[in-house]
Enzyme design. Structure first.
Site, PDB file in Angstrom:
ATOM      1  N   GLU A 145      71.068  58.092  15.703  1.00  0.00           N
ATOM      2  CA  GLU A 145      71.493  57.390  14.483  1.00  0.00           C
ATOM      3  C   GLU A 145      70.424  57.442  13.388  1.00  0.00           C
ATOM      4  OE1 GLU A 145      72.838  53.487  15.681  1.00  0.00           O
ATOM      5  OE2 GLU A 145      74.775  54.266  16.305  1.00  0.00           O
ATOM      6  N   GLU A 302      79.298  57.304  21.156  1.00  0.00           N
ATOM      7  CA  GLU A 302      79.108  55.945  21.684  1.00  0.00           C
ATOM      8  C   GLU A 302      80.258  55.056  21.253  1.00  0.00           C
ATOM      9  OE1 GLU A 302      75.561  53.958  20.405  1.00  0.00           O
ATOM     10  OE2 GLU A 302      74.311  55.719  20.655  1.00  0.00           O
TER      11      GLU A 302
HETATM   12  C1  GAL Z   1      74.020  52.000  18.676  1.00  0.00           C
HETATM   13  C2  GAL Z   1      72.774  52.687  19.194  1.00  0.00           C
HETATM   14  C3  GAL Z   1      72.623  52.522  20.691  1.00  0.00           C
HETATM   15  C4  GAL Z   1      72.839  51.085  21.089  1.00  0.00           C
HETATM   16  C5  GAL Z   1      74.191  50.643  20.588  1.00  0.00           C
HETATM   17  C6  GAL Z   1      74.528  49.220  20.972  1.00  0.00           C
HETATM   18  O1  GAL Z   1      73.977  51.797  17.307  1.00  0.00           O
HETATM   19  O2  GAL Z   1      72.817  54.054  18.885  1.00  0.00           O
HETATM   20  O3  GAL Z   1      71.352  52.967  21.082  1.00  0.00           O
HETATM   21  O4  GAL Z   1      71.850  50.305  20.533  1.00  0.00           O
HETATM   22  O5  GAL Z   1      74.212  50.722  19.185  1.00  0.00           O
HETATM   23  O6  GAL Z   1      75.784  48.838  20.469  1.00  0.00           O
END
Ligand code: GAL
Length: 656
Positions: A145, A302
């Site tokens: 990110e 994710e």
């Molecule tokens: C994302 C991040 C992950 C984790 C996740 C939790 O933004 O890339 O590493 O922190 O959020 O929701």
């Protein structure tokens, strides 16, 4: 991969090695075929500068490979180890207010820092050399990110880098002075070194400077990505490189510029848990992701199996919700469904974040749903590489977002996301498939284009819209569009300078409304936030203001232009009013109304001669979607309609 990718972030460094064997066995049970490894493992891979420990990662990757699980190997550069800031205190990010940010979190580095560039290139090179030929490696995951929490840095190094970026952009200081309107408030620069990032100042900073700082900052992160990508391409030719975007929810990165830099677009999406219609926001983000991928398949890098840990109240997902979320992304073009993260952490800031394998282990509902989803995705391999075709394009431009929300606009209620969602939501409810497009992109394939909040519109973009409409397209523009150029300077000749001729009108005056004020239109619609005094120059009024500051004047207009037509809505209609307007404009664009059941999301993916229909029922009752073919999740033949139970999902290979 010959399957829909399924898995998540895997952080084996947080666990004793004996746990890994269980991990891998459970991954197999869940149908996991891809994991993203080592995203935050820099300190374990390079415990001291130039000293490397790869043994543990060797063993972990070998274990995964032996189990047939592919690896998306990360460069761990989003979390520099403690030694980094100790050695390079000057690389700490500085906020707009001059606060130096410490370590102890992640992304604690200045994006323009040469020390960071060297250190991140160093570990990237080591990883690439060591693992280029590893049989488990199928994808590189650069960083995590970019710009997530360190989008902007205002330190002296960033200042110097900003000046270099400006030199490249303008070449000569006279051009910069002109572009920035620097005769205003005595901002004229006599020397490049007089220019600073827009640090906290007694009052509003030059908006042109702010805009360029947004551009510069997005580019600074892009330079960091390119450096890593180039190393990975050079040392591991043929292995694609991605980095996880935060589409729709990240204002600070201009992802259109990044879209052609990555080999595969991947995205992170988290539901806004307390929002009743959060599945519509999900669909919007997924459509934006596909659009940034230029229609090619993309990866959901994710999302969460259940609650996150960083919203004010982290509501758990209901039974079946994670499956619906996943299938929505799949329907909208994702060829992989991954989660943060595989196994819930016992310690650290994210221990209350859900995972595929929760703290409660395999006896949990989350685990059972994870296993079921893995089995279902395992049966959907044939959907890979099939494409989604949209009939409507919404214009989306990060530069316009930046400009629209700078200080000292006519109303603080002007919001980029508000307008995007205001138009996306009724299109979703009307079962229209939507792409997002940059205002300068080719639009000819879309019967309908909507410009929800195109405040900043370059002359090139305006020409593009004129060509689109002249060629037979239907355009709907909402208020406060086409106002300024790329430097936030008002287009000359009256509002909306870039679009007057196309819309066949002039906005004589903005009439922002007081908080809570609602006004009526003569067709019974109501509106709030904003009105305008329109003078028609060729357009016809479809509705007029019935009251309020522009009473009696046109509120919604239509203008025939070439072979097409341009509609304009000068106020913020209620959701119902916007939906009705979109229905009228869609009909004018020749889009037939659909008779699909309410609350059932229906999206089609096509490849060659095959067509797949994914139907997701967000409602409370079983609904029947027209279609015939084979239901892929059950293998059942379908004739005369596909029943989709409440809360459920069906995937149909169409054709009899
Ligand atoms: C994302 C991040 C992950 C984790 C996740 C939790 O933004 O890339 O590493 O922190 O959020 O929701």
């Amino acid at each position: 991969m010959d399957q829909i990718a399924y898995g998540g972030d895997y952080n084996p460094e947080q666990w004793p090695e004996e746990v890994w064997t269980t991990d891998v066995a459970l991954m197999r049970e869940a149908g996991v075929n891809l994991v993203s490894v080592g995203i935050f493992a820099w300190a374990m891979l390079e415990p001291a500068p130039g000293e490397y420990e790869f043994g543990w990662l060797d063993r972990n990757l070998d274990l995964l490979h032996a189990a047939g699980i592919a690896v998306d190997l990360a460069t761990p550069t989003a979390a520099p180890p403690p030694w980094f800031l100790r050695r390079h205190p000057e690389a700490a990010p500085i906020t707009r207010d001059g606060v130096r940010l410490g370590g102890g979190a992640r992304q604690s580095f200045c994006p323009s820092s040469p020390a960071y560039a060297a250190a991140s290139a160093g570990i990237t090179e080591q990883l690439a050399r060591r693992y280029a030929g590893h049989p488990a490696l199928v994808l590189w995951h650069s960083h995590n990110e970019y710009g997530g929490v360190n989008a902007f840095c205002y330190c002296a190094t960033s200042g110097a880098a900003f000046r270099n970026w400006l030199r490249d952009r303008y070449g000569d200081l006279g051009k910069l002075n002109e572009a920035w309107g620097s005769t205003f408030w005595s901002h004229r620069f006599g020397d490049w070194d007089e220019i600073e990032p827009p640090i906290a100042a007694p009052t509003t900073v030059n908006p042109a400077q702010e805009l360029d700082f947004f551009r510069f900052s997005s580019d600074a992160h892009l330079a960091n990505f390119r450096r890593e990508r180039d190393i990975l391409h050079r040392l591991a030719p043929g292995v694609p490189v991605t980095t996880n975007f935060m589409l729709a929810n990240c204002k600070n990165i201009d992802y259109w510029k990044w879209s052609t830099e990555v080999d595969v677009v991947s995205n992170d999406h988290y539901l806004q848990a307390e929002r009743a219609d959060n599945h519509i926001e999900l669909a919007m983000c997924a459509d934006l992701t596909r659009s940034v991928a230029h229609g090619r398949p993309w990866l959901l890098m994710e999302h969460s199996t259940n609650a996150v840990n960083w919203q004010p109240r982290n509501l758990a997902k209901g039974p079946g919700e994670m499956r619906r979320n996943s299938m929505q992304h799949l329907a909208r073009g994702a060829d992989g469904i991954l989660f943060f993260q595989w196994r819930a952490s016992r310690f650290g800031a994210e221990k209350f974040h859900s995972a595929m394998l929760p703290h409660g282990g395999t006896g949990t509902r989350t685990w059972r749903e994870v296993v079921e989803l893995g089995a279902e995705l395992g049966g959907l391999a044939e959907l890979r590489d099939s494409r989604v075709t949209a009939e409507v394009a919404l214009l989306w431009d990060w530069e316009s977002w930046w400009g629209l929300e700078l200080p000292w606009r006519p109303s603080q209620d002007l919001s980029f996301r508000d307008r995007q969602e205001a138009f996306y939501e009724p299109l979703w409810r009307a079962h229209r498939t939507v792409d997002f497009a940059h205002p300068e992109a080719a639009l000819g394939a879309y019967p309908l284009v909507v410009a929800p909040s195109s405040y900043l519109l370059t002359p090139g973009a305006a020409d593009n819209l004129r060509r689109y409409v002249a060629g037979g397209g239907t355009l709907l523009v909402s208020y406060f569009s086409g106002i300024v150029d790329a430097h936030d300077a008002v287009h000359p000749g009256g509002y909306p300078g870039a679009l007057r001729d196309l819309l066949g009108l002039v906005v004589e005056e903005f009439e922002p409304l007081a908080a809570g004020r609602t006004i009526g239109l003569d067709d019974g619609r109501t509106a709030d936030t904003w009105a305008e005094r329109l003078e028609l120059r060729g357009a016809t009024a479809l509705a007029r203001y019935a009251d309020g500051p522009a009473a009696g004047l046109p509120a919604i207009t239509r203008h025939g232009y070439g072979a097409g037509q341009a509609f304009y809505v000068s106020t913020r209609l209620t959701p119902g009013g916007t939906a009705a307007l979109l229905a009228e404009v869609s009909a004018a664009a020749g889009l037939a109304a659909t008779d699909l059941p309410a609350d059932v999301e229906v999206v089609r993916r096509r490849s060659g001669t095959a067509e797949y229909l994914i139907a997701i029922n967000h409602g409370q009752h079983t609904a029947v979607v027209p279609g015939a073919g084979v239901e892929l999740l059950t293998g059942d033949p379908v004739a005369g309609g596909l029943p989709v139970p409440a809360g459920s999902v069906r995937v149909l290979r169409c054709g009899s």
